[in-house]
Design an enzyme around this catalytic site. Structure first.
Site, PDB file in Angstrom:
ATOM      1  N   ASP A  39     126.408  14.752  44.178  1.00  6.03           N
ATOM      2  CA  ASP A  39     126.259  15.330  45.506  1.00  6.03           C
ATOM      3  C   ASP A  39     125.444  16.623  45.451  1.00  6.03           C
ATOM      4  N   CYS A  65     128.062  -5.979  57.514  1.00  8.47           N
ATOM      5  CA  CYS A  65     129.110  -5.768  58.508  1.00  8.47           C
ATOM      6  C   CYS A  65     129.194  -6.945  59.469  1.00  8.47           C
ATOM      7  N   CYS A 123     130.529  -6.865  63.404  1.00  6.25           N
ATOM      8  CA  CYS A 123     131.487  -5.769  63.622  1.00  6.25           C
ATOM      9  C   CYS A 123     130.755  -4.503  64.043  1.00  6.25           C
ATOM     10  N   CYS A 161     133.396   0.929  63.954  1.00  7.28           N
ATOM     11  CA  CYS A 161     133.205   2.354  63.673  1.00  7.28           C
ATOM     12  C   CYS A 161     132.337   3.023  64.734  1.00  7.28           C
ATOM     13  N   CYS A 218     134.168   6.146  66.788  1.00  3.04           N
ATOM     14  CA  CYS A 218     133.796   7.529  66.446  1.00  3.04           C
ATOM     15  C   CYS A 218     133.977   8.407  67.687  1.00  3.04           C
TER      16      CYS A 218
HETATM   17  C1  B12 Z   1     124.239  15.153  54.100  1.00  5.59           C
HETATM   18  C2  B12 Z   1     125.514  14.405  53.788  1.00  5.59           C
HETATM   19  C3  B12 Z   1     126.458  14.310  54.797  1.00  5.59           C
HETATM   20  C4  B12 Z   1     126.149  14.687  56.244  1.00  5.59           C
HETATM   21  C5  B12 Z   1     125.302  13.579  56.873  1.00  5.59           C
HETATM   22  C6  B12 Z   1     125.908  12.178  56.706  1.00  5.59           C
HETATM   23  C7  B12 Z   1     124.916  11.046  56.778  1.00  5.59           C
HETATM   24  N1  B12 Z   1     125.398   9.884  57.147  1.00  5.59           N
HETATM   25  O1  B12 Z   1     123.752  11.210  56.465  1.00  5.59           O
HETATM   26  C8  B12 Z   1     127.588  14.863  56.823  1.00  5.59           C
HETATM   27  C9  B12 Z   1     128.016  16.324  56.663  1.00  5.59           C
HETATM   28  C10 B12 Z   1     127.758  14.462  58.281  1.00  5.59           C
HETATM   29  C11 B12 Z   1     128.384  13.997  55.855  1.00  5.59           C
HETATM   30  C12 B12 Z   1     129.597  13.441  56.177  1.00  5.59           C
HETATM   31  C13 B12 Z   1     130.340  12.653  55.296  1.00  5.59           C
HETATM   32  N2  B12 Z   1     130.104  12.473  53.974  1.00  5.59           N
HETATM   33 CO1  B12 Z   1     128.466  13.054  53.107  1.00  5.59          CO
HETATM   34  N3  B12 Z   1     126.878  13.369  52.150  1.00  5.59           N
HETATM   35  C14 B12 Z   1     125.739  13.858  52.510  1.00  5.59           C
HETATM   36  C15 B12 Z   1     124.740  13.809  51.336  1.00  5.59           C
HETATM   37  C16 B12 Z   1     124.652  15.196  50.703  1.00  5.59           C
HETATM   38  C17 B12 Z   1     123.348  13.305  51.727  1.00  5.59           C
HETATM   39  C18 B12 Z   1     123.355  12.067  52.643  1.00  5.59           C
HETATM   40  C19 B12 Z   1     121.971  11.731  53.129  1.00  5.59           C
HETATM   41  O2  B12 Z   1     121.042  11.713  52.339  1.00  5.59           O
HETATM   42  N4  B12 Z   1     121.810  11.507  54.432  1.00  5.59           N
HETATM   43  C20 B12 Z   1     120.515  11.182  54.988  1.00  5.59           C
HETATM   44  C21 B12 Z   1     120.583   9.817  55.606  1.00  5.59           C
HETATM   45  C22 B12 Z   1     119.200   9.394  56.131  1.00  5.59           C
HETATM   46  O3  B12 Z   1     120.943   8.948  54.560  1.00  5.59           O
HETATM   47  P1  B12 Z   1     122.147   7.920  54.706  1.00  5.59           P
HETATM   48  O4  B12 Z   1     123.077   8.315  55.769  1.00  5.59           O
HETATM   49  O5  B12 Z   1     122.709   7.668  53.364  1.00  5.59           O
HETATM   50  O6  B12 Z   1     121.315   6.709  55.306  1.00  5.59           O
HETATM   51  C23 B12 Z   1     120.968   5.629  54.548  1.00  5.59           C
HETATM   52  C24 B12 Z   1     121.484   4.347  55.210  1.00  5.59           C
HETATM   53  O7  B12 Z   1     122.014   4.609  56.472  1.00  5.59           O
HETATM   54  C25 B12 Z   1     120.346   3.428  55.111  1.00  5.59           C
HETATM   55  N5  B12 Z   1     119.910   2.804  56.323  1.00  5.59           N
HETATM   56  C26 B12 Z   1     119.319   3.346  57.393  1.00  5.59           C
HETATM   57  N6  B12 Z   1     118.967   2.394  58.260  1.00  5.59           N
HETATM   58  C27 B12 Z   1     119.316   1.210  57.718  1.00  5.59           C
HETATM   59  C28 B12 Z   1     119.188  -0.084  58.192  1.00  5.59           C
HETATM   60  C29 B12 Z   1     119.672  -1.105  57.401  1.00  5.59           C
HETATM   61  C30 B12 Z   1     119.522  -2.494  57.919  1.00  5.59           C
HETATM   62  C31 B12 Z   1     120.312  -0.836  56.154  1.00  5.59           C
HETATM   63  C32 B12 Z   1     120.880  -1.945  55.325  1.00  5.59           C
HETATM   64  C33 B12 Z   1     120.427   0.482  55.697  1.00  5.59           C
HETATM   65  C34 B12 Z   1     119.929   1.485  56.491  1.00  5.59           C
HETATM   66  O8  B12 Z   1     119.197   4.123  54.617  1.00  5.59           O
HETATM   67  C35 B12 Z   1     119.424   5.500  54.577  1.00  5.59           C
HETATM   68  C36 B12 Z   1     118.733   6.057  53.338  1.00  5.59           C
HETATM   69  O9  B12 Z   1     119.208   5.445  52.171  1.00  5.59           O
HETATM   70  C37 B12 Z   1     125.431  12.760  50.386  1.00  5.59           C
HETATM   71  C38 B12 Z   1     125.229  13.008  48.886  1.00  5.59           C
HETATM   72  C39 B12 Z   1     123.842  12.573  48.454  1.00  5.59           C
HETATM   73  N7  B12 Z   1     123.158  13.442  47.735  1.00  5.59           N
HETATM   74  O10 B12 Z   1     123.404  11.481  48.777  1.00  5.59           O
HETATM   75  C40 B12 Z   1     126.932  12.875  50.789  1.00  5.59           C
HETATM   76  C41 B12 Z   1     127.737  11.580  50.833  1.00  5.59           C
HETATM   77  C42 B12 Z   1     126.916  10.553  51.556  1.00  5.59           C
HETATM   78  N8  B12 Z   1     128.876  11.938  51.654  1.00  5.59           N
HETATM   79  C43 B12 Z   1     129.973  11.358  51.314  1.00  5.59           C
HETATM   80  C44 B12 Z   1     131.190  11.463  52.036  1.00  5.59           C
HETATM   81  C45 B12 Z   1     132.461  11.049  51.326  1.00  5.59           C
HETATM   82  C46 B12 Z   1     131.184  11.905  53.370  1.00  5.59           C
HETATM   83  C47 B12 Z   1     132.339  11.810  54.381  1.00  5.59           C
HETATM   84  C48 B12 Z   1     133.150  10.526  54.293  1.00  5.59           C
HETATM   85  C49 B12 Z   1     133.263  13.045  54.201  1.00  5.59           C
HETATM   86  C50 B12 Z   1     134.355  13.141  55.236  1.00  5.59           C
HETATM   87  N9  B12 Z   1     135.426  12.357  55.128  1.00  5.59           N
HETATM   88  O11 B12 Z   1     134.280  13.945  56.129  1.00  5.59           O
HETATM   89  C51 B12 Z   1     131.575  11.919  55.725  1.00  5.59           C
HETATM   90  C52 B12 Z   1     131.173  10.551  56.269  1.00  5.59           C
HETATM   91  C53 B12 Z   1     130.416  10.622  57.570  1.00  5.59           C
HETATM   92  C54 B12 Z   1     129.438   9.454  57.738  1.00  5.59           C
HETATM   93  N10 B12 Z   1     129.799   8.465  58.523  1.00  5.59           N
HETATM   94  O12 B12 Z   1     128.373   9.500  57.101  1.00  5.59           O
HETATM   95  C55 B12 Z   1     129.794  10.485  50.082  1.00  5.59           C
HETATM   96  C56 B12 Z   1     129.768   9.012  50.539  1.00  5.59           C
HETATM   97  C57 B12 Z   1     130.352   8.027  49.555  1.00  5.59           C
HETATM   98  C58 B12 Z   1     130.184   6.620  50.087  1.00  5.59           C
HETATM   99  N11 B12 Z   1     131.087   5.758  49.656  1.00  5.59           N
HETATM  100  O13 B12 Z   1     129.292   6.310  50.826  1.00  5.59           O
HETATM  101  C59 B12 Z   1     128.406  11.017  49.520  1.00  5.59           C
HETATM  102  C60 B12 Z   1     127.530   9.967  48.873  1.00  5.59           C
HETATM  103  C61 B12 Z   1     128.758  12.135  48.518  1.00  5.59           C
HETATM  104  C62 B12 Z   1     129.140  11.578  47.167  1.00  5.59           C
HETATM  105  N12 B12 Z   1     128.345  11.858  46.147  1.00  5.59           N
HETATM  106  O14 B12 Z   1     130.126  10.905  46.994  1.00  5.59           O
HETATM  107  N13 B12 Z   1     127.732  13.836  54.674  1.00  5.59           N
HETATM  108  S1  SF4 Z   2     133.862  -0.713  60.816  1.00  7.09           S
HETATM  109 FE1  SF4 Z   2     131.697  -0.188  60.695  1.00  7.09          FE
HETATM  110  S2  SF4 Z   2     131.213  -0.119  58.512  1.00  7.09           S
HETATM  111 FE2  SF4 Z   2     133.163  -1.222  58.723  1.00  7.09          FE
HETATM  112  S3  SF4 Z   2     132.563  -3.403  58.851  1.00  7.09           S
HETATM  113 FE3  SF4 Z   2     132.733  -2.639  60.957  1.00  7.09          FE
HETATM  114  S4  SF4 Z   2     130.635  -1.994  61.469  1.00  7.09           S
HETATM  115 FE4  SF4 Z   2     130.734  -2.196  59.235  1.00  7.09          FE
HETATM  116  S1  SF4 Z   3     132.753  12.048  63.539  1.00  5.19           S
HETATM  117 FE1  SF4 Z   3     134.181  11.013  62.146  1.00  5.19          FE
HETATM  118  S2  SF4 Z   3     134.076   8.880  62.856  1.00  5.19           S
HETATM  119 FE2  SF4 Z   3     132.254   9.887  63.632  1.00  5.19          FE
HETATM  120  S3  SF4 Z   3     130.651   9.542  62.083  1.00  5.19           S
HETATM  121 FE3  SF4 Z   3     131.602  11.532  61.651  1.00  5.19          FE
HETATM  122  S4  SF4 Z   3     133.166  11.033  60.122  1.00  5.19           S
HETATM  123 FE4  SF4 Z   3     132.627   9.104  61.131  1.00  5.19          FE
END
Ligand code: B12
Ligand code: SF4
Ligand code: SF4
Length: 381
Positions: free
Chosen positions: A129, A184, A187, A190, A194
């Site tokens: 991370d 998914c 479904c 989520c 949210c």
């Molecule tokens: C910034 C960040 C956040 C931000 C932004 C979250 C986000 N979704 O981007 C915030 C602060 C909101 C956050 C929250 C959380 N985070 Co965070 N976060 C990060 C961090 C540092 C970077 C993520 C990132 O690059 N985001 C940028 C976006 C563009 O990337 P992405 O969301 O992964 O999007 C990808 C997919 O959505 C996909 N995608 C997009 N369109 C499409 C379409 C299709 C068809 C498909 C298949 C895919 C796809 O492509 C994108 C690029 O790969 C990572 C660590 C890391 N260095 O990667 C941890 C990380 C993602 N976080 C983590 C966690 C645990 C959380 C939380 C659960 C914590 C909590 N309980 O509060 C929440 C979950 C919220 C959520 N629903 O995302 C874990 C996730 C583990 C996992 N199993 O996925 C990570 C990986 C940290 C770790 N090393 O374990 N986080």
């Molecule tokens: S709750 Fe969200 S992440 Fe889980 S299976 Fe349904 S659409 Fe996919």
């Molecule tokens: S507000 Fe809660 S339910 Fe909504 S995307 Fe963030 S972690 Fe998930």
């Protein structure tokens, strides 16, 4: 290389990792494009480090010239939810119930990197991370899991999405795994559940609306329109994972380090609102919760109390109106506006007369306007 790959994987398992896979260190252009679009839309909010890292995030080998493979690991963290005791409690997301995962995973990754070096690696750099990498995209490539519509990586091994990710970048040419498949389907639970509408489209989270961002990453004022939607979360949010069907049967309680510490999952909100510096440091030592900072936690406690709308919180919030920190004063004013009642109203009026900070004055005025506009719950007590 086959034997070395197998040795690396079995060593990672011996270290306690629940998942391990190998990805090539080749660029991830598709994911990089998605990251760029996300950043261009401003969805990272104030997380400037995301912009700074954008250049290398999708090109892992740029981080270490000569890197060829990435050993990707996952550590399951979910424990059963402890019974909440007492009232006026907030919620902390399950990933932060125990010891800070950075510490737990880094300790293991350091040993994994040492093993790679002893196996001939010139490069063995680990990240959890902390690095400019797209952890989930790399984990998907390494076969650990697939992307859920909530953007979380859903693993294929009975741990659902309650898994932390980490990686070691190396110049060893290990045998890559096949990317994971999964979907998914139709479904969209989520997205619908949210509370802030942060999952603005399948696979896209607008961090600016996400409770996790608002409670942990955002410093200063929480946007007024989002506060009522934040429920009682004071650190992170689990909703989009807790509602996911893939998380129903996950194995819980695997690693002792992540067991809920006393009073962490459901912290007492009034205590948190007024937590002093020494208690804060002592209570959250080795906890990921420290990332929110003391000011952030106190602010979040005020918002949670406002959302509970329980008049028993009024005296503590009135006391917070005289706090030295304007962010705490302002959010306490908002909470009093939500709870209402004669005492809350009188305290807000008194404070307005003596308040010098313009932003806090605005908060107090808005809280009073809410009270003037609607029936105050405290009046009915
Ligand atoms: C910034 C960040 C956040 C931000 C932004 C979250 C986000 N979704 O981007 C915030 C602060 C909101 C956050 C929250 C959380 N985070 Co965070 N976060 C990060 C961090 C540092 C970077 C993520 C990132 O690059 N985001 C940028 C976006 C563009 O990337 P992405 O969301 O992964 O999007 C990808 C997919 O959505 C996909 N995608 C997009 N369109 C499409 C379409 C299709 C068809 C498909 C298949 C895919 C796809 O492509 C994108 C690029 O790969 C990572 C660590 C890391 N260095 O990667 C941890 C990380 C993602 N976080 C983590 C966690 C645990 C959380 C939380 C659960 C914590 C909590 N309980 O509060 C929440 C979950 C919220 C959520 N629903 O995302 C874990 C996730 C583990 C996992 N199993 O996925 C990570 C990986 C940290 C770790 N090393 O374990 N986080
Ligand atoms: S709750 Fe969200 S992440 Fe889980 S299976 Fe349904 S659409 Fe996919
Ligand atoms: S507000 Fe809660 S339910 Fe909504 S995307 Fe963030 S972690 Fe998930």
């Amino acid at each position: 290389m086959g034997n070395l790959t197998a040795d690396v994987k079995s060593h990672a398992r011996e270290l306690g990792f629940d998942l391990v896979g190998i990805a090539s260190a080749e660029p991830l252009p598709e994911d990089g494009g998605r990251l760029d679009a996300w950043l261009a839309a401003g969805m990272h909010g104030t997380m400037d480090y995301m912009e700074r890292h954008a250049g290398t995030a999708a090109r892992p080998a740029d981080l270490a010239r000569g890197a060829r493979s990435i050993v990707v690991v996952g550590l399951a963290y979910r424990w059963d939810e402890p019974e909440p005791e007492g009232t006026l409690r907030g919620r902390v997301s399950s990933y932060a119930w125990g010891t800070d995962y950075h510490k737990v995973i880094e300790d293991k990754l350091e040993r994994l990197a040492a093993f790679l070096r002893s196996s001939g690696a010139g490069i063995a750099r680990y990240y959890v991370d902390t690095g400019p990498l797209l952890d989930r995209a790399i984990a998907h490539r390494a076969g650990l899991g697939w992307f859920g519509k909530n953007t979380l990586l859903i693993t294929k091994t009975g741990h659902g999405s309650y898994v932390f990710l980490g990686e070691v970048l190396t110049d060893l040419a290990l045998e890559p795994d096949a990317p994971a498949s999964g979907s998914c389907g139709r479904c969209r639970i989520c997205l619908d559940q949210c509370p802030t509408g942060a999952i603005v489209a399948p696979f896209v989270v607008d961090a600016r609306r996400c409770i996790s961002y608002l409670t942990i990453e955002l410093r200063g004022w929480i946007p007024l329109d989002l506060r009522p939607l934040m429920q009682t979360w004071v650190f992170g949010c689990d909703i989009c994972q807790d509602v996911c069907p893939h998380n129903v049967l996950v194995k819980k309680g695997i690693h002792e380090e992540f067991a809920p510490r006393r009073d962490v999952a459901y912290p007492e909100l009034i205590e948190l609102l007024h937590i002093d510096e020494a208690t804060y440091h002592q209570r959250f030592r080795h906890s990921a919760i420290k990332r929110a900072k003391r000011q952030g936690l106190r602010r979040n406690a005020a918002v949670a109390l406002g959302n509970l709308k329980d008049a028993r919180a009024v005296p503590a919030l009135v006391r917070a109106l005289a706090d030295g920190d304007p962010i705490v004063r302002g959010h306490a004013a908002w909470a009093l506006g939500q709870i209402g009642g004669r005492n809350a109203q009188a305290a807000l009026c008194t404070r307005l007369a003596g308040e010098n900070d313009n932003e806090v004055r605005d908060e107090i005025r808005q809280a009073l306007a809410v009270l003037d506009g609607g029936a105050a719950s405290g009046d009915r007590l």
